[in-house]
Design a protein around this motif. Structure first.
Motif, PDB file in Angstrom:
ATOM      1  N   LYS A  67       0.846  -1.191   0.000  1.00  0.00           N
ATOM      2  CA  LYS A  67       0.000   0.000   0.000  1.00  0.00           C
ATOM      3  C   LYS A  67       0.887   1.249   0.000  1.00  0.00           C
ATOM      4  O   LYS A  67       1.930   1.272   0.654  1.00  0.00           O
ATOM      5  CB  LYS A  67      -0.901  -0.009   1.223  1.00  0.00           C
ATOM      6  CG  LYS A  67      -1.998   1.042   1.211  1.00  0.00           C
ATOM      7  CD  LYS A  67      -2.936   0.813   2.397  1.00  0.00           C
ATOM      8  CE  LYS A  67      -4.178   1.650   2.325  1.00  0.00           C
ATOM      9  NZ  LYS A  67      -3.985   3.069   2.417  1.00  0.00           N
ATOM     10  N   ILE A  68       0.463   2.268  -0.745  1.00  0.00           N
ATOM     11  CA  ILE A  68       1.189   3.538  -0.782  1.00  0.00           C
ATOM     12  C   ILE A  68       0.327   4.632  -0.155  1.00  0.00           C
ATOM     13  O   ILE A  68      -0.804   4.387   0.262  1.00  0.00           O
ATOM     14  CB  ILE A  68       1.603   3.907  -2.226  1.00  0.00           C
ATOM     15  CG1 ILE A  68       0.390   4.097  -3.130  1.00  0.00           C
ATOM     16  CG2 ILE A  68       2.541   2.852  -2.795  1.00  0.00           C
ATOM     17  CD1 ILE A  68       0.719   4.647  -4.505  1.00  0.00           C
ATOM     18  N   LEU A  69       0.869   5.820  -0.084  1.00  0.00           N
ATOM     19  CA  LEU A  69       0.150   6.942   0.516  1.00  0.00           C
ATOM     20  C   LEU A  69      -1.173   7.194  -0.203  1.00  0.00           C
ATOM     21  O   LEU A  69      -1.268   7.045  -1.421  1.00  0.00           O
ATOM     22  CB  LEU A  69       1.005   8.209   0.449  1.00  0.00           C
ATOM     23  CG  LEU A  69       2.311   8.218   1.233  1.00  0.00           C
ATOM     24  CD1 LEU A  69       3.051   9.532   1.018  1.00  0.00           C
ATOM     25  CD2 LEU A  69       2.057   7.995   2.711  1.00  0.00           C
ATOM     26  N   SER A  70      -2.168   7.611   0.557  1.00  0.00           N
ATOM     27  CA  SER A  70      -3.451   7.979  -0.039  1.00  0.00           C
ATOM     28  C   SER A  70      -3.270   9.271  -0.833  1.00  0.00           C
ATOM     29  O   SER A  70      -2.259   9.981  -0.701  1.00  0.00           O
ATOM     30  CB  SER A  70      -4.497   8.197   1.055  1.00  0.00           C
ATOM     31  OG  SER A  70      -4.224   9.391   1.772  1.00  0.00           O
ATOM     32  N   ILE A  71      -4.274   9.580  -1.631  1.00  0.00           N
ATOM     33  CA  ILE A  71      -4.239  10.822  -2.417  1.00  0.00           C
ATOM     34  C   ILE A  71      -4.093  12.018  -1.494  1.00  0.00           C
ATOM     35  O   ILE A  71      -3.262  12.901  -1.729  1.00  0.00           O
ATOM     36  CB  ILE A  71      -5.497  10.938  -3.301  1.00  0.00           C
ATOM     37  CG1 ILE A  71      -5.438   9.894  -4.418  1.00  0.00           C
ATOM     38  CG2 ILE A  71      -5.641  12.343  -3.859  1.00  0.00           C
ATOM     39  CD1 ILE A  71      -6.707   9.777  -5.228  1.00  0.00           C
ATOM     40  N   ARG A  72      -4.863  12.049  -0.434  1.00  0.00           N
ATOM     41  CA  ARG A  72      -4.806  13.192   0.498  1.00  0.00           C
ATOM     42  C   ARG A  72      -3.449  13.281   1.196  1.00  0.00           C
ATOM     43  O   ARG A  72      -2.899  14.362   1.365  1.00  0.00           O
ATOM     44  CB  ARG A  72      -5.917  13.101   1.528  1.00  0.00           C
ATOM     45  CG  ARG A  72      -7.290  13.316   0.938  1.00  0.00           C
ATOM     46  CD  ARG A  72      -8.351  13.331   2.030  1.00  0.00           C
ATOM     47  NE  ARG A  72      -9.689  13.175   1.504  1.00  0.00           N
ATOM     48  CZ  ARG A  72     -10.392  14.144   0.926  1.00  0.00           C
ATOM     49  NH1 ARG A  72      -9.866  15.332   0.802  1.00  0.00           N
ATOM     50  NH2 ARG A  72     -11.609  13.914   0.489  1.00  0.00           N
ATOM     51  N   GLU A  73      -2.916  12.151   1.641  1.00  0.00           N
ATOM     52  CA  GLU A  73      -1.619  12.152   2.320  1.00  0.00           C
ATOM     53  C   GLU A  73      -0.512  12.671   1.406  1.00  0.00           C
ATOM     54  O   GLU A  73       0.314  13.492   1.818  1.00  0.00           O
ATOM     55  CB  GLU A  73      -1.254  10.738   2.792  1.00  0.00           C
ATOM     56  CG  GLU A  73      -2.099  10.231   3.922  1.00  0.00           C
ATOM     57  CD  GLU A  73      -1.891   8.756   4.210  1.00  0.00           C
ATOM     58  OE1 GLU A  73      -2.017   8.389   5.399  1.00  0.00           O
ATOM     59  OE2 GLU A  73      -1.610   7.969   3.275  1.00  0.00           O
ATOM     60  N   LEU A  74      -0.510  12.195   0.161  1.00  0.00           N
ATOM     61  CA  LEU A  74       0.529  12.640  -0.766  1.00  0.00           C
ATOM     62  C   LEU A  74       0.325  14.099  -1.147  1.00  0.00           C
ATOM     63  O   LEU A  74       1.296  14.840  -1.310  1.00  0.00           O
ATOM     64  CB  LEU A  74       0.574  11.749  -2.011  1.00  0.00           C
ATOM     65  CG  LEU A  74       1.770  11.967  -2.927  1.00  0.00           C
ATOM     66  CD1 LEU A  74       3.104  11.818  -2.195  1.00  0.00           C
ATOM     67  CD2 LEU A  74       1.721  11.014  -4.118  1.00  0.00           C
ATOM     68  N   ALA A  75      -0.921  14.549  -1.257  1.00  0.00           N
ATOM     69  CA  ALA A  75      -1.201  15.950  -1.571  1.00  0.00           C
ATOM     70  C   ALA A  75      -0.643  16.864  -0.478  1.00  0.00           C
ATOM     71  O   ALA A  75      -0.030  17.900  -0.774  1.00  0.00           O
ATOM     72  CB  ALA A  75      -2.700  16.169  -1.733  1.00  0.00           C
TER      73      ALA A  75
END
Length: 124
Positions: free
Chosen positions: A31-39
């Motif tokens: 699993k990678i960072l969520s869209i919000r986390e990476l944003a």
């Protein structure tokens, strides 16, 4: 993150994701960072990250497991290398060669500096 002006931000974010995988900070199949986390991390809008993730899904580098999140594809390494190599050859190598020519830098000098860079940064 400092973004370059000559390339779309979503492509630069896609390159960042690929780099994390190549550096083994994000493992294949994980699993990678969520869209919000990476944003938040990249200081961009979620829409920009969504565009990067859509791009990476098209390249079969990541996949979305509905309701769970985004994951790196278990066999994405070759596709990452092909994508990054294509980007490097198209965007960075011409500038590098131009500067080598203008500054009269030869390949022997570059090779020596390259080997030192590898030793200093990647060999432990």
């Amino acid at each position: 993150m400092e973004f370059r002006e000559n390339q779309a931000i979503y492509i630069q974010i896609a390159e960042y994701v690929c780099e994390q995988i190549l550096l083994k900070k994000w493992e294949l199949g994980e699993k990678i960072l969520s869209i919000r986390e990476l944003a938040v991390l990249m200081q961009v809008t979620p829409n920009t990250v969504q565009r990067a993730y859509d791009f990476l899904q098209q390249k079969q580098i990541i996949s979305n497991k509905r309701g769970i999140g985004y994951f790196t594809d278990a066999d994405a390494l070759e596709r990452i290398l092909a994508f990054r190599k294509e980007q490097f050859i198209a965007n960075e190598l011409p500038v590098f060669f131009r500067n080598m020519y203008l500054l009269d830098v030869d390949f022997k000098e570059v090779n020596s500096l390259y080997q030192q860079f590898i030793n200093d940064n990647f060999k432990k």
